[in-house]
Design a protein around this motif. Structure first.
Motif, PDB file in Angstrom:
ATOM      1  N   VAL A 107      11.086  13.289   1.770  1.00  0.00           N
ATOM      2  CA  VAL A 107      12.152  13.717   2.680  1.00  0.00           C
ATOM      3  C   VAL A 107      13.492  13.132   2.242  1.00  0.00           C
ATOM      4  O   VAL A 107      14.514  13.829   2.222  1.00  0.00           O
ATOM      5  N   THR A 108      13.500  11.867   1.853  1.00  0.00           N
ATOM      6  CA  THR A 108      14.734  11.242   1.376  1.00  0.00           C
ATOM      7  C   THR A 108      15.237  11.938   0.123  1.00  0.00           C
ATOM      8  O   THR A 108      16.437  12.191  -0.022  1.00  0.00           O
ATOM      9  N   ALA A 161       0.831  -1.201   0.000  1.00  0.00           N
ATOM     10  CA  ALA A 161       0.000   0.000   0.000  1.00  0.00           C
ATOM     11  C   ALA A 161       0.865   1.249   0.000  1.00  0.00           C
ATOM     12  O   ALA A 161       1.834   1.334   0.735  1.00  0.00           O
ATOM     13  N   MET A 162       0.515   2.181  -0.855  1.00  0.00           N
ATOM     14  CA  MET A 162       1.177   3.484  -0.854  1.00  0.00           C
ATOM     15  C   MET A 162       0.266   4.429  -0.091  1.00  0.00           C
ATOM     16  O   MET A 162      -0.867   4.661  -0.483  1.00  0.00           O
ATOM     17  N   ASP A 163       0.759   4.953   1.015  1.00  0.00           N
ATOM     18  CA  ASP A 163      -0.036   5.908   1.766  1.00  0.00           C
ATOM     19  C   ASP A 163       0.760   7.192   1.932  1.00  0.00           C
ATOM     20  O   ASP A 163       1.875   7.328   1.432  1.00  0.00           O
ATOM     21  N   SER A 164       0.193   8.150   2.628  1.00  0.00           N
ATOM     22  CA  SER A 164       0.849   9.449   2.768  1.00  0.00           C
ATOM     23  C   SER A 164       2.152   9.339   3.533  1.00  0.00           C
ATOM     24  O   SER A 164       3.094  10.089   3.272  1.00  0.00           O
ATOM     25  N   GLU A 165       2.242   8.385   4.451  1.00  0.00           N
ATOM     26  CA  GLU A 165       3.485   8.207   5.207  1.00  0.00           C
ATOM     27  C   GLU A 165       4.629   7.781   4.282  1.00  0.00           C
ATOM     28  O   GLU A 165       5.738   8.307   4.362  1.00  0.00           O
ATOM     29  N   VAL A 166       4.360   6.838   3.400  1.00  0.00           N
ATOM     30  CA  VAL A 166       5.373   6.386   2.439  1.00  0.00           C
ATOM     31  C   VAL A 166       5.771   7.536   1.523  1.00  0.00           C
ATOM     32  O   VAL A 166       6.951   7.757   1.253  1.00  0.00           O
ATOM     33  N   PHE A 167       4.782   8.286   1.060  1.00  0.00           N
ATOM     34  CA  PHE A 167       5.062   9.416   0.186  1.00  0.00           C
ATOM     35  C   PHE A 167       5.961  10.435   0.881  1.00  0.00           C
ATOM     36  O   PHE A 167       6.938  10.915   0.301  1.00  0.00           O
ATOM     37  N   MET A 168       5.640  10.753   2.135  1.00  0.00           N
ATOM     38  CA  MET A 168       6.432  11.736   2.869  1.00  0.00           C
ATOM     39  C   MET A 168       7.861  11.241   3.100  1.00  0.00           C
ATOM     40  O   MET A 168       8.816  12.009   3.004  1.00  0.00           O
ATOM     41  N   LYS A 169       8.043   9.944   3.383  1.00  0.00           N
ATOM     42  CA  LYS A 169       9.386   9.390   3.552  1.00  0.00           C
ATOM     43  C   LYS A 169      10.188   9.509   2.262  1.00  0.00           C
ATOM     44  O   LYS A 169      11.365   9.873   2.286  1.00  0.00           O
ATOM     45  N   LEU A 170       9.542   9.213   1.140  1.00  0.00           N
ATOM     46  CA  LEU A 170      10.222   9.351  -0.149  1.00  0.00           C
ATOM     47  C   LEU A 170      10.599  10.799  -0.432  1.00  0.00           C
ATOM     48  O   LEU A 170      11.704  11.091  -0.894  1.00  0.00           O
TER      49      LEU A 170
END
Length: 147
Positions: free
Chosen positions: A44-45, A33-42
């Motif tokens: 920031v990285t 699942a792609m959620d907002s948390e994954v998006f934000m980690k990407l």
């Protein structure tokens, strides 16, 4: 920490397999699942690793932010759709009370009876017909009960 026969050190939390020549850590199951948390980690990285002499294109950042917003709205829409379907099932089941319903029993025989009550305890409403609880999705017909 544990070590294998050839001296490879495994982290203390990872289970170690002792079959074969090499040891392996636990198989990691990837998140689907792609959620907002994954998006934000990407994001920031990406910002941490960008070249200071060539910063991220502002158009690309706006596009990514828009994609995040769209993803969140789609998730909300999906949740709302699921809740709406659940409500529709409950309304339909409640309308069966006092009516004659037909369903196929566990033995494959078609059963007809009057719906006496409805239970919403499970994920699918259960309609009580002649003392038997029948899942709403197993009911194949409904008619107005004759006096």
């Amino acid at each position: 920490m544990t070590t294998d026969p050839i001296g490879i050190v495994a982290p203390p939390s990872a289970p170690v397999s002792t079959t074969g020549i090499y040891t392996t850590g636990a198989a990691r199951s990837p998140s689907q699942a792609m959620d907002s948390e994954v998006f934000m980690k990407l994001l920031v990285t990406q910002l941490r690793n960008q070249d200071p002499s060539a910063p991220m294109d502002s158009n690309a950042m706006i596009a990514q932010t828009t994609q995040l917003s769209m993803m969140e709205k789609m998730t909300q829409l999906s949740t709302t759709s699921t809740e709406d379907f659940s409500l529709q099932m409950r309304i339909a089941a409640a309308n069966f009370v006092g009516k004659q319903v037909t369903y196929t029993g566990k033995d494959g025989v078609t059963v007809t009876g009057i719906a006496k009550s409805v239970s919403f305890a499970g994920s699918v409403p259960q309609v009580s017909v002649g003392g038997v609880d029948v899942a709403l999705d197993l009911i194949s017909g409904i008619t107005t009960a004759s006096a």
